[in-house]
Design an enzyme around this catalytic site. Structure first.
Site, mmCIF file in Angstrom:
data_model
loop_
_atom_site.group_PDB
_atom_site.id
_atom_site.type_symbol
_atom_site.label_atom_id
_atom_site.label_comp_id
_atom_site.label_asym_id
_atom_site.label_seq_id
_atom_site.Cartn_x
_atom_site.Cartn_y
_atom_site.Cartn_z
ATOM 1 N N HIS A 189 0.831 -1.209 0.000
ATOM 2 C CA HIS A 189 0.000 0.000 0.000
ATOM 3 C C HIS A 189 0.860 1.250 0.000
ATOM 4 O O HIS A 189 0.482 2.271 -0.577
ATOM 5 C CB HIS A 189 -0.937 0.011 1.200
ATOM 6 C CG HIS A 189 -2.068 -0.939 1.017
ATOM 7 N ND1 HIS A 189 -3.015 -0.753 0.041
ATOM 8 C CD2 HIS A 189 -2.378 -2.083 1.627
ATOM 9 C CE1 HIS A 189 -3.862 -1.744 0.078
ATOM 10 N NE2 HIS A 189 -3.498 -2.571 1.020
ATOM 11 N N GLU A 432 -6.339 -12.452 -19.975
ATOM 12 C CA GLU A 432 -5.441 -12.417 -18.814
ATOM 13 C C GLU A 432 -4.867 -13.794 -18.514
ATOM 14 O O GLU A 432 -4.076 -13.932 -17.584
ATOM 15 C CB GLU A 432 -6.210 -11.949 -17.575
ATOM 16 C CG GLU A 432 -6.704 -10.534 -17.665
ATOM 17 C CD GLU A 432 -7.408 -10.109 -16.399
ATOM 18 O OE1 GLU A 432 -6.839 -9.310 -15.653
ATOM 19 O OE2 GLU A 432 -8.531 -10.592 -16.154
ATOM 20 N N ASP A 456 -1.876 -9.788 -15.239
ATOM 21 C CA ASP A 456 -2.219 -11.178 -14.943
ATOM 22 C C ASP A 456 -1.722 -12.130 -16.023
ATOM 23 O O ASP A 456 -1.320 -13.254 -15.720
ATOM 24 C CB ASP A 456 -3.733 -11.327 -14.765
ATOM 25 C CG ASP A 456 -4.156 -10.971 -13.348
ATOM 26 O OD1 ASP A 456 -3.462 -11.414 -12.408
ATOM 27 O OD2 ASP A 456 -5.139 -10.247 -13.177
ATOM 28 N N CYS A 503 -4.749 -3.094 -21.523
ATOM 29 C CA CYS A 503 -5.044 -2.223 -20.379
ATOM 30 C C CYS A 503 -4.147 -2.544 -19.187
ATOM 31 O O CYS A 503 -4.255 -1.905 -18.150
ATOM 32 C CB CYS A 503 -6.511 -2.307 -19.988
ATOM 33 S SG CYS A 503 -6.983 -3.929 -19.392
HETATM 34 C C1 PEP Z 1 -4.220 -6.921 -15.641
HETATM 35 O O1 PEP Z 1 -4.236 -8.025 -15.083
HETATM 36 O O2 PEP Z 1 -3.324 -6.579 -16.454
HETATM 37 C C2 PEP Z 1 -5.269 -5.933 -15.363
HETATM 38 C C3 PEP Z 1 -5.393 -4.832 -16.079
HETATM 39 O O3 PEP Z 1 -6.091 -6.190 -14.296
HETATM 40 P P1 PEP Z 1 -5.651 -5.976 -12.744
HETATM 41 O O4 PEP Z 1 -4.285 -5.354 -12.743
HETATM 42 O O5 PEP Z 1 -6.680 -5.103 -12.136
HETATM 43 O O6 PEP Z 1 -5.672 -7.367 -12.237
HETATM 44 MG MG MG Z 2 -6.032 -8.591 -13.968
#
Ligand code: PEP
Ligand code: MG
Length: 545
Positions: A189, A432, A456, A503
């Site tokens: 955090h 992912e 992921d 993303c």
């Molecule tokens: C990812 O896994 O790249 C993603 C955008 O989701 P998060 O980071 O929220 O798991």
């Molecule tokens: Mg993810």
């Protein structure tokens, strides 16, 4: 000059003087008392003071870094009232007739060790939180609520063994140029707060660093490479001062790119969108001229609270985001609960491998009522803008078929109730898992778009827990296996008329922008502060060469 290397948290160079952080931790001695009741009364008063201080810290965090990052202080308030924690405090005071400070200190050690020993990375992280709140209670017991002396020095780089979240949020940004810690993980955090406070920070440089530095030493933290130089020589200072100036220049230049197209030198246009975690990030999205929102992590609506958000509550948030973006694309990801995103009321229970467990779409398909509530809110909000809905952690065609059936039922239900929704919502899935990438030829005809979650995808492809600092160096998102899976997915998307975006964090990696454009990525969604930097990169690429 000495050089140390740690993990970079925020990309910027800081040049200043060392200020060694003094934790506000009173020394605890074991004292026998005649009146345990009086100790319990002191303890109650100190807890009350702690809660009041945390309320103020929470409000400051809300203002500085937004709700999704401030919730950790709500957890701290809950921990102070935790039944097991309090039972242990009372039990030690009563059974040993000792002072309250001692009871808090022993309980903190026991609970921190218990959390530390857990497999679940979310629970492990609670160890630092128990220490943080216990230090606060102990200080209030010793100092009767008077705050520790606040940080005085200016233009300093704070150096510490580690910083608790509450210590990080209280750093005065007008005086502190950055911080360097000997320990700490990039997913803690503290790291998340630093990123959102835009403070150059390097964590985990090792304990040698602390042994060798002195108050007032010259120090440079290069947040691009993770390198820290103490008593830097002339050449290093020159080089990094130049790097700092160039970055400042670039930042100013990027501001001039607002309103310009994301177009390559040979005329290919792509979308550059922003990732958000709540409505408080919308200002940054607009300020940085993002073309839309490519990932709204809706789970932050669910975290740091005691029960699920209602349909009305969610509808209000989604409507606000869509209206604020004024018909620009807004892609909302459905609840990605589980693994490191936990709330007690999810009742997921203990799992040996939570990242491989009941998370994301698996959680939603196991609890269709919760999933349907979110979908109803999303569909109802869709009349207010240009909505895309995407689903996290897909691994099979069967899952997607089940999801699409539930969406159909939700729409029928809304129609029967005379509630409005748009017929133009785009549906997408996150890529992912290696499974999703490998069967992307089968998934593509069923959706409008793919969005690659590289955080992921890297974790699952390389079998590397993204929360575990010990395997950070094996978790290389540039690994050929990850890049080949993205390429395969892009090919299958385009063969079937679907669009593809990225993303995950890799979308903001400018060393890969050209490669992503060459394999046909249509959209990159990044933190709002990276939008103009990526635009600059895109405008300098020539795909005809
Ligand atoms: C990812 O896994 O790249 C993603 C955008 O989701 P998060 O980071 O929220 O798991
Ligand atoms: Mg993810």
């Amino acid at each position: 000059m000495k050089k140390y290397t740690g993990n970079s948290i925020y990309n910027a160079v800081a040049i200043g003087k060392v200020s060694i952080f003094k934790h506000c931790r009173g020394e605890v001695r074991r004292i026998r008392v005649d009146d345990p009741e009086a100790e319990k009364a002191r303890l109650e008063k100190a807890k009350e003071m702690s809660i009041n201080q945390l309320k103020e810290i929470y409000n400051k965090a809300l203002n500085d870094v937004g709700e999704p990052n401030a919730w950790i202080f709500e957890i701290h308030m809950m921990l102070i009232n935790d039944t097991d924690y309090n039972e242990s405090l009372i039990n030690i005071i009563d059974s040993q007739s000792v002072n309250a400070e001692y009871a808090v200190s022993v309980t903190a050690d026991n609970f921190a060790a218990m959390f530390e020993a857990m497999d679940d990375s979310y629970m492990k992280a609670r160890s630092a939180d128990v220490k943080d709140i216990s230090d606060r209670i102990i200080n209030n017991l010793i100092m009767g609520g008077s705050e520790c002396a606040l940080f005085e020095a200016e233009n300093v780089i704070v150096c510490a063994d580690d910083l608790a979240p509450s210590e990080t949020i209280l750093l005065d940004k007008s005086k502190v140029l950055g911080f360097v810690t000997a320990y700490g993980s990039t997913n803690s955090h503290t790291a998340i707060l630093a990123r959102n406070m835009n403070i150059p920070a390097i964590m985990g440089v090792g304990e040698e660093f602390l042994k060798n530095i002195k108050e007032g030493d010259s120090i440079i933290a290069d947040g691009f490479t993770g390198d820290v130089f103490t008593e830097p020589d002339f050449d290093t200072t020159e080089r990094l001062t130049q790097k700092q100036n160039e970055e400042e220049e670039k930042r100013r230049f990027h501001q001039n790119l607002k309103g310009k197209e994301n177009i390559t030198l040979d005329g290919r246009v792509i979308d550059i969108f922003a990732n958000i975690e709540g409505t408080e990030n919308i200002g940054a999205v607009l300020l940085n001229d993002a073309g839309g929102i490519g990932l709204f992590r809706s789970e932050f609506l669910y975290l740091g609270r005691h029960d699920y958000p209602t349909e009305e509550e969610q509808f209000g948030v989604y409507k606000k985001v869509l209206e604020s973006m004024a018909w620009k694309k807004v892609i909302i990801r459905t609840l990605d609960a589980g693994a490191d995103k936990q709330a007690d009321y999810f009742h997921i229970g203990k799992e040996e491998n939570p990242a491989l467990g009941c998370r994301a779409i698996r959680f939603c398909l196991s609890r269709p009522e919760i999933f349907k509530t979110q979908l109803r809110a999303l569909y109802r909000a869709s009349s207010y803008g240009n909505l895309g809905i995407m689903f996290p952690m897909i691994t099979s065609v069967e899952e997607l078929t089940e999801i699409l059936d539930i969406c159909k039922n939700v729409k029928n239900e809304l129609k029967a109730q005379g509630k409005e929704y748009s017929e133009n919502i785009e549906i997408g899935v996150m890529i992912e898992t290696p499974a999703a990438a490998i069967i992307s030829d089968l998934l593509a005809p069923m959706v409008d778009f793919f969005s690659v979650g590289t955080n992921d995808l890297t974790q699952y492809t390389l079998a590397c827990d993204r929360q575990n600092p010990k395997v950070e160096r094996f978790c290389d998102p540039h690994h050929k296996a990850v890049l080949r899976l993205i390429e395969l997915t892009a090919e299958n998307a385009h063969k079937n008329g679907a669009r593809i975006g990225i993303c995950g964090e890799l979308g903001a990696d400018t060393s890969l922008t050209e490669e992503f454009l060459r394999i046909g990525i249509d959209e990159l969604s990044v933190t709002p502060g990276m939008v103009l930097k990526i635009r600059d990169r895109v405008r300098n690429i020539d795909l005809s060469k």
